[in-house]
Motif scaffolding. Structure first.
Motif, short mmCIF file in Angstrom:
data_model
loop_
_atom_site.label_atom_id
_atom_site.label_comp_id
_atom_site.label_asym_id
_atom_site.label_seq_id
_atom_site.Cartn_x
_atom_site.Cartn_y
_atom_site.Cartn_z
N CYS A 1 -0.13 -9.69 -0.22
CA CYS A 1 0.26 -9.00 1.01
C CYS A 1 0.70 -7.59 0.64
O CYS A 1 1.18 -7.34 -0.47
CB CYS A 1 1.42 -9.72 1.68
SG CYS A 1 1.02 -11.44 2.03
N GLU B 1 3.53 -3.60 -9.66
CA GLU B 1 4.15 -3.94 -8.38
C GLU B 1 4.79 -5.31 -8.55
O GLU B 1 4.10 -6.34 -8.52
CB GLU B 1 3.11 -3.93 -7.24
CG GLU B 1 2.57 -2.54 -6.94
CD GLU B 1 1.72 -2.49 -5.66
OE1 GLU B 1 1.65 -3.49 -4.92
OE2 GLU B 1 1.11 -1.42 -5.42
N GLU C 1 6.56 -8.57 -7.58
CA GLU C 1 6.55 -9.27 -6.29
C GLU C 1 6.97 -10.73 -6.45
O GLU C 1 6.71 -11.35 -7.49
CB GLU C 1 5.14 -9.20 -5.67
CG GLU C 1 4.62 -7.76 -5.62
CD GLU C 1 3.37 -7.54 -4.79
OE1 GLU C 1 2.89 -8.49 -4.16
OE2 GLU C 1 2.88 -6.38 -4.80
N ASP D 1 1.55 -7.28 -9.29
CA ASP D 1 0.31 -6.86 -8.62
C ASP D 1 -0.06 -5.48 -9.17
O ASP D 1 0.08 -4.46 -8.50
CB ASP D 1 0.57 -6.82 -7.10
CG ASP D 1 -0.56 -6.18 -6.30
OD1 ASP D 1 -1.71 -6.19 -6.78
OD2 ASP D 1 -0.28 -5.70 -5.17
N LYS E 1 -7.07 -2.59 -6.95
CA LYS E 1 -6.31 -3.84 -7.02
C LYS E 1 -6.93 -4.94 -7.86
O LYS E 1 -6.23 -5.82 -8.35
CB LYS E 1 -6.15 -4.40 -5.59
CG LYS E 1 -5.24 -3.59 -4.68
CD LYS E 1 -3.79 -3.71 -5.10
CE LYS E 1 -2.83 -3.12 -4.11
NZ LYS E 1 -1.44 -3.19 -4.60
N THR F 1 5.40 -5.63 -2.67
CA THR F 1 6.40 -5.01 -3.55
C THR F 1 7.45 -4.23 -2.77
O THR F 1 7.14 -3.57 -1.77
CB THR F 1 5.74 -4.06 -4.58
OG1 THR F 1 6.75 -3.65 -5.52
CG2 THR F 1 5.11 -2.82 -3.96
MG MG Z 1 1.40 -5.25 -4.00
#
Ligand code: MG
Ligand code: DO4
Length: 281
Positions: free
Chosen positions: A73, A134, A136, A155, A173, A247
């Motif tokens: 997300c 990131e 998370e 991430d 990503k 994040t």
């Molecule tokens: Mg992220």
């Protein structure tokens, strides 16, 4: 209960973690244990309690599961949305809209092919100049999106590629070693409130701390059930998949990841996930 995997007798094996030691569950990977639990209608904690060996082994945690699918997300923390609006010059609030709109941002992060576990190296794309971790909170999903456990995730993202054009998001990503998971899953019986977790991220280079940031999941702008509900709309994600919840920590460009850095994500209620970095081509 803390449950994940260790390398044991030549294979990734499910294990319970207690007091710094592991109790392997012979014959099962965590994915197989999740499938068994779903088939028999038994919780992971019950299965693990039944089948884990009694003796405590000194083995480090490995990748906690080989997930069938990994989803993530975005813009679930105000911090992530406002940073991205500033990056893109989208003063009208392209990303802020996602933070506040009923529909969350959810993207496909990959499969177990792109995942690494504790102490393994995350990837920095050779064609990126600003890759960032990131940190998370992530959830392990059972059938129909039931939350079976919580872990930490990184991430890892090539922010410069995303900054060039939002349509490049999948390239920023998804690539080799773009997702770190670990050190294990904490089951919901033990972690009853996922909305009050302190999280911290440190980037270290040559023994010096280059970045130190923190957040709390109390700032997560959405409920996990809501994220899972949107994820499963017209999309029957299989059991033993993982969902990253976004994040709340934004690193500075001065701390862009370089080969040899160490990224440390801490959450006292879950554990610590440490990964080195490597260039991937
Ligand atoms: Mg992220
Ligand atoms: O919209 C880009 C991705 C955002 C993200 O991954 C996050 O907020 O964690």
């Amino acid at each position: 209960m803390k449950i994940g995997q260790v390398w044991w007798q030549g294979r990734l094996t499910a294990a319970v973690f207690e007091n710094g030691h592991a109790r392997p569950i012979p014959g099962y990977s965590l994915r197989e244990l999740v499938d068994r639990g779903e088939r028999d209608g038994v919780s992971l904690a019950d299965l693990a309690g039944r089948y884990a060996v009694r003796q405590h082994e000194s083995i480090e945690p490995a990748l906690p599961i080989e997930p069938r699918e990994v989803w993530a997300c975005g813009c679930t923390y105000e911090m992530s949305a406002s940073f991205r609006d500033a990056e893109h010059g989208t003063r009208e609030g392209f990303y802020r809209h996602v933070f506040t709109a009923p529909r969350p941002e959810i993207f496909f992060k990959g499969t177990s092919r792109v995942c690494v576990g504790p102490a393994q190296r995350v990837g920095i794309r050779a064609d990126s100049r600003f890759t960032a971790p990131e940190p998370e909170l992530a959830v392990l999903l059972g059938a129909k999106g039931r939350v079976l456990g919580y872990t930490l995730a990184n991430d890892v993202s090539a922010w410069d590629i995303e900054r060039e054009n939002p349509l490049y998001l999948p390239q920023s990503k998804v690539y080799t070693a773009c997702c770190a998971l670990g050190p294990w899953f904490v089951t919901p019986e033990e972690l009853t409130d996922p909305y009050s977790l302190d999280m911290r991220c440190l980037i270290e280079r040559g023994g010096q701390v280059l970045f130190d940031g923190s957040t709390s999941t109390s700032k997560l702008g959405r409920k996990i059930e809501e994220l899972v509900e949107y994820l499963l709309r017209a999309n029957p994600v299989p059991a033993a998949s993982v969902l990253l919840t976004g994040t709340g920590i934004i690193v500075t460009e001065a701390a862009a990841l370089a080969e040899g850095d160490s990224v440390r994500i801490e959450c006292p209620r879950i554990g610590t996930l440490v990964n080195g970095t490597m260039i991937v081509r």
